[in-house]
Scaffold this motif. Sequence first.
Motif, PDB file in Angstrom:
ATOM      1  N   SER A  55       0.817  -1.223   0.000  1.00  0.00           N
ATOM      2  CA  SER A  55       0.000   0.000   0.000  1.00  0.00           C
ATOM      3  C   SER A  55       0.846   1.266   0.000  1.00  0.00           C
ATOM      4  CB  SER A  55      -0.922   0.007   1.215  1.00  0.00           C
ATOM      5  OG  SER A  55      -0.166   0.003   2.419  1.00  0.00           O
ATOM      6  N   GLN A  56       2.138   1.117  -0.217  1.00  0.00           N
ATOM      7  CA  GLN A  56       3.023   2.277  -0.271  1.00  0.00           C
ATOM      8  C   GLN A  56       3.369   2.600  -1.727  1.00  0.00           C
ATOM      9  OE1 GLN A  56       6.306   1.395   2.352  1.00  0.00           O
ATOM     10  NE2 GLN A  56       4.942   1.105   4.107  1.00  0.00           N
ATOM     11  N   ALA A  57       3.456   3.876  -2.023  1.00  0.00           N
ATOM     12  CA  ALA A  57       3.683   4.324  -3.400  1.00  0.00           C
ATOM     13  C   ALA A  57       4.959   5.138  -3.486  1.00  0.00           C
ATOM     14  CB  ALA A  57       2.510   5.171  -3.876  1.00  0.00           C
ATOM     15  N   VAL A  58       5.626   5.030  -4.634  1.00  0.00           N
ATOM     16  CA  VAL A  58       6.711   5.949  -4.976  1.00  0.00           C
ATOM     17  C   VAL A  58       6.076   7.085  -5.763  1.00  0.00           C
ATOM     18  CG1 VAL A  58       8.935   6.231  -6.114  1.00  0.00           C
ATOM     19  CG2 VAL A  58       8.329   4.034  -5.110  1.00  0.00           C
ATOM     20  N   VAL A  59       6.332   8.322  -5.358  1.00  0.00           N
ATOM     21  CA  VAL A  59       5.722   9.464  -6.027  1.00  0.00           C
ATOM     22  C   VAL A  59       6.796  10.470  -6.424  1.00  0.00           C
ATOM     23  CG1 VAL A  59       3.533   9.190  -4.818  1.00  0.00           C
ATOM     24  CG2 VAL A  59       5.259  10.704  -3.871  1.00  0.00           C
ATOM     25  N   LEU A  60       6.565  11.140  -7.537  1.00  0.00           N
ATOM     26  CA  LEU A  60       7.393  12.266  -7.952  1.00  0.00           C
ATOM     27  C   LEU A  60       6.688  13.539  -7.509  1.00  0.00           C
ATOM     28  CD1 LEU A  60       8.424  11.180 -11.574  1.00  0.00           C
ATOM     29  CD2 LEU A  60       9.853  11.167  -9.518  1.00  0.00           C
ATOM     30  N   LEU A  61       7.374  14.349  -6.713  1.00  0.00           N
ATOM     31  CA  LEU A  61       6.794  15.579  -6.200  1.00  0.00           C
ATOM     32  C   LEU A  61       7.508  16.789  -6.787  1.00  0.00           C
ATOM     33  CD1 LEU A  61       6.427  14.600  -2.426  1.00  0.00           C
ATOM     34  CD2 LEU A  61       4.696  14.502  -4.223  1.00  0.00           C
ATOM     35  N   SER A  62       6.744  17.808  -7.139  1.00  0.00           N
ATOM     36  CA  SER A  62       7.294  19.045  -7.690  1.00  0.00           C
ATOM     37  C   SER A  62       7.216  20.155  -6.658  1.00  0.00           C
ATOM     38  CB  SER A  62       6.520  19.487  -8.937  1.00  0.00           C
ATOM     39  OG  SER A  62       6.863  18.713 -10.046  1.00  0.00           O
ATOM     40  N   GLY A  63       8.346  20.830  -6.463  1.00  0.00           N
ATOM     41  CA  GLY A  63       8.324  21.991  -5.595  1.00  0.00           C
ATOM     42  C   GLY A  63       7.560  23.138  -6.233  1.00  0.00           C
ATOM     43  N   LEU A  64       6.877  23.914  -5.405  1.00  0.00           N
ATOM     44  CA  LEU A  64       6.136  25.081  -5.882  1.00  0.00           C
ATOM     45  C   LEU A  64       6.898  26.326  -5.456  1.00  0.00           C
ATOM     46  CD1 LEU A  64       2.530  23.883  -4.995  1.00  0.00           C
ATOM     47  CD2 LEU A  64       3.730  23.708  -7.183  1.00  0.00           C
ATOM     48  N   PRO A  65       7.371  27.130  -6.409  1.00  0.00           N
ATOM     49  CA  PRO A  65       8.285  28.242  -6.105  1.00  0.00           C
ATOM     50  C   PRO A  65       7.781  29.205  -5.052  1.00  0.00           C
ATOM     51  CG  PRO A  65       8.205  27.857  -8.461  1.00  0.00           C
ATOM     52  CD  PRO A  65       7.147  26.983  -7.858  1.00  0.00           C
ATOM     53  N   THR A  66       6.508  29.531  -5.094  1.00  0.00           N
ATOM     54  CA  THR A  66       6.002  30.503  -4.129  1.00  0.00           C
ATOM     55  C   THR A  66       5.913  29.928  -2.731  1.00  0.00           C
ATOM     56  OG1 THR A  66       3.724  29.889  -4.631  1.00  0.00           O
ATOM     57  CG2 THR A  66       4.660  31.707  -5.887  1.00  0.00           C
ATOM     58  N   LEU A  67       5.979  28.604  -2.641  1.00  0.00           N
ATOM     59  CA  LEU A  67       5.911  27.957  -1.338  1.00  0.00           C
ATOM     60  C   LEU A  67       7.291  27.493  -0.880  1.00  0.00           C
ATOM     61  CD1 LEU A  67       2.619  25.930  -1.850  1.00  0.00           C
ATOM     62  CD2 LEU A  67       2.925  28.133  -0.738  1.00  0.00           C
ATOM     63  N   ASP A  68       8.309  27.857  -1.663  1.00  0.00           N
ATOM     64  CA  ASP A  68       9.701  27.588  -1.296  1.00  0.00           C
ATOM     65  C   ASP A  68       9.966  26.108  -1.067  1.00  0.00           C
ATOM     66  OD1 ASP A  68      12.307  28.431  -0.886  1.00  0.00           O
ATOM     67  OD2 ASP A  68      12.075  28.555   1.288  1.00  0.00           O
TER      68      ASP A  68
END
Length: 457
Positions: A55-68
């Motif tokens: 039940s665990q996933a590998v995910v690609l996460l993108s940083g959001l510039p305004t949220l640093d």
Amino acid sequence: MIKLMHIIALITLVAISGCSENNKEPRTTGESDEASQAKPAAPAPADSDQNIEESQAVVLLSGLPTLDTTDSIAIVELDPESENFGNILYEYPLPKYDAPLHHLYYSPNGRLYATGLGTECSLAEIGLVRNAQSEPQIKDVTCLDTQGQQVGEDIMWHSVNGKNFMFVTFMGGTGVDQKDAGSVGVFDPQTNEVIKVIEARKSQVAEGEPFIMYPHGISAYGDRMVVTSTSHPNLKDGVGNSVTIIDLNTLEPIENIITEDSKPVGFPSSPVEVLFVRPSIVEGVEPAVLVNTMFGFETWKIPYNESDRSFGTPEKLYDGAENGTGVPLEFYGNETELFISHAVPGVVKRYDLQQLPDLVSSGADIQAEAGAHHMIFFKSASGRDLVAIQNNLLNLGNAEDNDPTDVDFIAKINAHSVTVHDLKTGEKLATVNFKDKYQKGIDNIESLFGSGFVHHH
């Protein structure tokens, strides 16, 4: 409805840009200081027989510039029955590339790869391993030499005449500056070395000769491969409306087949993902190619005659403009059903696998959220069959946050979430919103060590 879809499709088309920068040499990166401090996944309780990693996933996460925040790869718990639901169990910070990593794929022998939407790292191998305590972690991310091919999309492993290959579509081909860009890279699956760049630019072949342009989706059966023609990465130089057939004996294109009808939003149809329905998926099936057209809002069938290896006249099986859906994206399946995600309004349609290549409904739509896209299948701790759906087309920012990566109103088809549903009933059991919880967007989702993978594309 059509006016609304027109607006959404315009938003979508613009969203596909923002991926191309000046070409730079690929680079190899090791574990960063931040990565060495990442948190490992919690081990299973000693008295538990459950494989908690399912039940665990590998995910690609993108940083959001305004949220640093910055890009990363993470392992996330997605079982709503777990006290860790929605928690990041492990996170590996990524270097700052000119565009995010995009899709995750496991090879048949379990190696993990990612394509990238930019020019600095268009294809990478991810070192997903276990430490001495058998806990999953990422040791490195290696950007691979693509011989100049840019903006990677889909990967497929396939055997031809007894030899194994890794095939990768590159929407930017050997240069995003080319208006008719696009190539298919043929790689040695053991060494990751390029064997051949399959390229046939429309401007450089004779009129009427087969071409490869903006390839995205890819699928194969026997010695025939199909790739789609989606859109130019810079968005200014064109949208496709066909699929290209490649002869895998010669590794050359041999035919283009148009899959386009009424143009509900005025653009070419933009075929995106493709599935070659074949006996390894459905025993005894009559082979055919299924094609989702992103701006046509349609799913098409192209019959295949195995005896003479010819393709028949395309047939439209599903019309989203008539059924209130738009931007069909992925094909996924398990042992009994085929699932197709539709980003607008955010639903997953389900079909009887045994009835393929025709689309015969096997149940009510799964109501996800805007941008319904990738998915994984797994069991909960109690044994309940679940599906987790990533609801994001592309992770661009929100204009309301003055995000420099934003395209106007892109938030309308990016929910930044993963919704978890009962697979049998479609009931939504839980949601984790990555923007709210982690100040990041979620680009892709895949099962940890491929445990929930059945077939994709």
